[in-house]
Design a protein around this motif. Structure first.
Motif, PDB file in Angstrom:
ATOM      1  N   MET A 196      38.748  51.086  34.169  1.00 33.12           N
ATOM      2  CA  MET A 196      37.737  51.799  34.962  1.00 33.12           C
ATOM      3  C   MET A 196      37.060  52.860  34.098  1.00 33.12           C
TER       4      MET A 196
ATOM      5  N   ASP B 140      43.721  57.450  41.950  1.00 35.19           N
ATOM      6  CA  ASP B 140      42.901  56.454  42.646  1.00 35.19           C
ATOM      7  C   ASP B 140      42.935  55.113  41.930  1.00 35.19           C
ATOM      8  N   GLU B 141      42.871  55.157  40.615  1.00 38.40           N
ATOM      9  CA  GLU B 141      42.887  53.917  39.836  1.00 38.40           C
ATOM     10  C   GLU B 141      44.239  53.215  39.944  1.00 38.40           C
TER      11      GLU B 141
ATOM     12  N   LYS C 130      46.412  53.380  42.369  1.00 34.35           N
ATOM     13  CA  LYS C 130      46.571  52.817  43.716  1.00 34.35           C
ATOM     14  C   LYS C 130      45.779  51.528  43.870  1.00 34.35           C
ATOM     15  N   ARG C 131      44.597  51.474  43.284  1.00 32.53           N
ATOM     16  CA  ARG C 131      43.780  50.252  43.381  1.00 32.53           C
ATOM     17  C   ARG C 131      44.415  49.102  42.606  1.00 32.53           C
ATOM     18  N   CYS C 132      45.051  49.425  41.501  1.00 31.93           N
ATOM     19  CA  CYS C 132      45.605  48.384  40.633  1.00 31.93           C
ATOM     20  C   CYS C 132      47.053  48.019  40.941  1.00 31.93           C
ATOM     21  N   SER C 133      47.688  48.770  41.832  1.00 33.21           N
ATOM     22  CA  SER C 133      49.112  48.560  42.082  1.00 33.21           C
ATOM     23  C   SER C 133      49.347  47.264  42.854  1.00 33.21           C
ATOM     24  N   SER C 134      50.380  46.540  42.421  1.00 34.31           N
ATOM     25  CA  SER C 134      50.766  45.303  43.117  1.00 34.31           C
ATOM     26  C   SER C 134      51.955  45.547  44.048  1.00 34.31           C
TER      27      SER C 134
ATOM     28  N   SER D  78      52.973  48.065  46.924  1.00 30.58           N
ATOM     29  CA  SER D  78      52.545  49.129  47.826  1.00 30.58           C
ATOM     30  C   SER D  78      53.696  50.027  48.260  1.00 30.58           C
TER      31      SER D  78
END
Length: 367
Positions: A1, A99-100, A102-106, A108
């Motif tokens: 990003m 933020d990055e 959390k978006r990329c995490s597999s 949760s």
């Protein structure tokens, strides 16, 4: 990003002085700076910077929660870093790396550590990488968990320092292996700075500053400089090294404190007020430049933090611009040297930098 800036930390690390106090230096502590070779084309041979560096995903690792739990650290103790603080900057509330991640995490279910904690871990990690000094809390492990830490010998420290420098994700592994608890509680929030959008440097940095006062004297190693704040500031004029304007501003705050006890107590009490993020605004003049800061008469009412803008130029000298101003909070830049010019009260119950020279003292006295 492709974020607008990188998030980072700097740590103002102070320790009791190794040298006797003479009449010219009324200060019983030294501050650590790290030496580095200047970039190509620099007017100086070297620069000195406060320890620190960029935030890494491993600083938020779920493994830290597991380590804290195993070492008996209560959630109440960890919550205290943010629960009692009144003012939070965007690096805490809107952290770009969080933020990055959390978006990329597999996964949760893996909960990242709080940003207040991750930034302190980052600072402690960089101190270890750059100096070999481990800021860990052995006493808390002994009292809370009723167990002693595992001994880390010199060779292990040297080896892990090399490995962590290459791979930051190995820092939590090291702490888990030796039951090392990063001393988060020794770091006090100090201030937050955002690189100006007009400096022409990429990337920019959003940097949280912490202050940490050590209990014991520290020997100076190769590439390190332990020096009193006034000596560090004065000797930059001899041409041997340079300091960044922001470091000059923050070191000038330390000139208010003659004792490490007084500095430590101030930092501890003040941090509950939180910090603001300051973005200097650069303007060019006939004999230098000015980095204007919030509260100054010429700081704009609306600041664009994202857009890249060229610094505006004016046909006035620094002295002439100073004379036009009543409320001053700025850094005057002349080549690689910079002077702090401040006469206003600081927000968040912080302390005003000391203006070093006679002309500056005259300005600062005329409130």
């Amino acid at each position: 990003m492709n974020n607008y800036w990188k998030e980072s930390v700097n740590i103002i690390l102070v320790s009791p002085t190794l040298t006797s106090i003479d009449g010219s230096v009324k200060c019983d502590y030294d501050v650590l700076t790290i030496g580095g070779t200047a970039s190509a084309g620099s007017l100086q041979s070297a620069s000195y910077v406060l320890p620190g560096g960029q935030l890494d995903a491993s600083d938020f690792s779920y493994n830290w929660w597991q380590l804290f739990d195993r070492l008996g650290v209560s959630s109440t103790s960890l919550d205290s870093f943010s629960a009692s603080v009144s003012q939070r900057p965007p690096i805490i509330t809107e952290n770009l790396l969080v933020d990055e991640l959390k978006r990329c995490s597999s996964n949760s279910e893996e909960v990242l550590v709080d940003t207040d904690i991750a930034l302190r871990i980052c600072a402690i990690r960089h101190v270890f990488q750059q100096t070999g000094l481990l800021l860990v809390n052995y006493l808390r492990i002994l009292l809370v968990h009723r167990k002693s830490h595992k001994y880390v010998d010199k060779n292990q420290t040297i080896e892990y320092r090399k490995r962590v420098t290459q791979s930051p994700q190995l820092f939590p592994e090291m702490c888990e292996t030796f039951d090392l608890l990063p001393d988060l509680w020794s770091l006090n929030e100090w201030w937050n700075w955002l690189t100006p959008s007009s400096v022409g440097r990429s990337p920019r940095f959003d940097t949280m500053y912490y202050l940490c006062a050590l209990d014991s004297q520290q020997p100076s190693m190769s590439g390190q400089l332990w020096s009193s704040p006034v000596t560090l500031l004065n000797n930059r004029h001899n041409g041997h090294y340079i300091l960044s304007p922001i470091h000059v501003y923050e070191l000038s705050r330390l000139l208010n404190f003659e004792t490490i006890v007084g500095l430590k107590e101030f930092a501890r009490k003040r941090q509950i007020e939180g910090v603001q993020r300051w973005q200097p605004i650069l303007t060019m003049y006939t004999d230098g430049a000015i980095a204007t800061l919030p509260g100054d008469d010429y700081y704009p009412t609306r600041v664009e933090v994202f857009a890249d803008k060229q610094a505006q130029s004016y046909s006035l000298s620094l002295r002439e611009m100073r004379a036009k101003s009543c409320r001053l909070n700025r850094i005057e830049l002349m080549g690689t040297n910079s002077d702090v010019v401040v006469n206003i009260d600081m927000p968040s119950k912080h302390i005003r930098p000391v203006c070093q020279y006679y002309e500056r003292h005259t300005i600062c006295a005329n409130l």
